[in-house]
Enzyme design. Structure first.
Site, short mmCIF file in Angstrom:
data_model
loop_
_atom_site.label_atom_id
_atom_site.label_comp_id
_atom_site.label_asym_id
_atom_site.label_seq_id
_atom_site.Cartn_x
_atom_site.Cartn_y
_atom_site.Cartn_z
N HIS A 41 -2.94 -19.37 46.12
CA HIS A 41 -1.82 -20.11 46.69
C HIS A 41 -1.96 -21.60 46.37
CE1 HIS A 41 1.32 -21.22 49.55
NE2 HIS A 41 0.52 -22.20 49.96
N GLY A 96 0.82 -1.21 0.00
CA GLY A 96 0.00 0.00 0.00
C GLY A 96 0.85 1.26 0.00
#
Length: 455
Positions: A439, A113
């Site tokens: 945890h 482009g």
């Protein structure tokens, strides 16, 4: 009447995410890509390197599994198979991007482009018009004018390094930044004798110097030459000058030039269109607007943050502001200080915000604390007590606001997003301490650092 509501030049992370967001919002979008959807990141950057690095980690785990009760036999590396797996991953993900754009109603055109100015982009002999144009042309590897770099069959850039036919016995990497460290770690793990020549006194200058030193010590099988300037190449021989002025050299089978990337601002109309730019990139504001009306720029080409995830966010911000001119009032602006970074070496490291060095350079009074990786039960269970790992937190000494965080070790890149939320919402250390971490997780290192700091 224009052909499209928005024309996007470049199908990398910034371009394709903007196209997707705009398409789902009902906009008529044209996405132009010269090579392949996904850009550098998906085709010759983030994804292929992480695919190979994961293979290297699998190999390392197999070789060094005895302490964990896993003893493997004759473990070998099949480089051809690794390359085939990499190609399969890239191919399927590129196809996935194409399918996503199609689902969003985006028109994709293959080709180079050329930006003609506001509202106009050409591909070959066809010119398209659009109400808005987003420039997302990306970046290219830097190849400095060092004698011996031209027509040197031993020299490759990052794209070439991904395609080497075999694992080099000797590899020299010029540059100790993100790209250089990831490739150095990859090939050192696979058995190459790796030398990294870095001009600065420490690797990864964007990183907290304390953590950078720990990372360098943790990268096995790599000989670092710091404070050294490369003067010339002679095939695979890299000649350099040491910090004390001594001239020496290192011989290699392959030389990787990894001194960074630069915004791609040449050859697509930036100069001719009156777009404000420099070698540092296209100038944009925090809404990704350029100096030209209804022309936006996102990703590496801005030069602000050459990271795929930063490009994603830039693309989303440009799209949001095109869809709704008041989007910036809802916070749809780019906050550069909350973009995390990661180095996917073995071990990996990630961070966000200000390092201690950067904060002090700004004249800030800060408090810092670093906790070792063995403060996390999961880290020890999966890596052992002696594995390299750490979390370092930086807070403002007066306001106690969290300014930055760096994590070294397994899963660092996966947990740093949490610190992004902390910085985005401007939490202080007392706010951070109230967050509940699951945890056992390695992320608990952040909690340990927050409670250990003198606040």
């Amino acid at each position: 009447m224009t052909d499209f509501d928005v024309i996007i030049l470049g199908g990398g992370p910034g371009g394709y995410i903007a196209a997707e967001r705009l398409g789902h919002a009902g906009k008529k979008v044209l996405l132009i890509e010269e090579v392949a959807l996904g850009g550098t990141c998906l085709n010759v950057g983030c994804i292929p390197t992480k695919t190979l690095l994961n293979a290297a980690k699998t190999y390392e785990h197999a070789v060094h599994g005895a302490p964990f009760g896993v003893v493997a036999g004759d473990v070998t590396v099949d480089w051809t198979k690794m390359q085939e797996w990499k190609a399969e991953v890239v191919s399927k993900l590129v196809a996935g991007v194409g399918a996503t754009e199609k689902k969003a109603g985006v028109t994709v055109v293959d080709g180079r482009g050329i930006f003609n100015g506001p509202g106009s982009v050409s591909v070959g002999d066809k010119t398209y018009s659009g109400d808005h144009v987003i420039l997302a042309t990306g970046s290219v590897p830097v190849m400095p004018p060092i004698p011996g770099t031209e027509d040197n069959p031993a020299l490759v850039d990052s794209t070439g390094m991904l395609a080497v036919e075999s694992i080099p016995e000797r590899l020299t990497v010029i540059g100790g930044g993100v790209i250089g460290l990831e490739f150095a770690s990859l090939f050192a793990t696979l058995g190459s004798r790796v030398t990294v020549v870095e001009m600065l006194p420490e690797i990864a200058p964007f990183m907290d110097s304390q953590i950078a030193g720990q990372l360098r010590g943790a990268l096995k099988g790599i000989d670092f030459k710091l404070g050294c300037k490369v003067t010339s190449l002679d095939g695979g021989t890299v000649n350099y000058t040491t910090a004390d002025g001594t001239e020496t050299s290192v011989d290699s089978d392959v030389v990787l030039m990894a001194v960074g990337r630069r915004p791609a601002v040449q050859g697509w109309g930036a100069q001719e269109s009156g777009l404000e730019h420099s070698r540092a990139g296209i100038v944009v504001d925090d809404r990704m607007r350029t100096n030209l009306p209804n022309v936006w720029a996102v990703g590496d080409v801005t030069g602000r943050s050459l990271l795929a995830h930063a490009a994603y966010r830039m693309g989303e911000i440009a799209a949001a502001n095109i869809i709704d001119g008041e989007a910036h009032r809802r916070g749809e602006v780019m906050r550069w200080n909350t973009v995390p970074w990661a180095v996917y070496s073995i071990p990996e490291v990630a961070g966000i915000g200000l390092s201690e060095d950067a904060a002090r350079a700004e004249g800030r009074e800060v408090i810092t604390h670093t906790v070792p990786g063995y403060m996390s039960g999961r880290f020890v269970a999966e890596n052992g007590f002696r594995a390299p790992g750490a979390a370092k937190i930086v807070i403002d000494a007066r306001s106690r606001q969290v300014l930055g965080l760096t994590v070294l070790g397994a899963y660092a890149a996966e947990m740093i997003w949490g610190a992004s939320v902390v910085l985005e919402t401007e939490l202080d250390i007392f706010d951070l301490r109230q967050i509940v971490f699951p945890h056992p997780t390695v992320s608990e290192l952040i909690r340990e650092a927050a409670w250990a700091i003198d606040a």
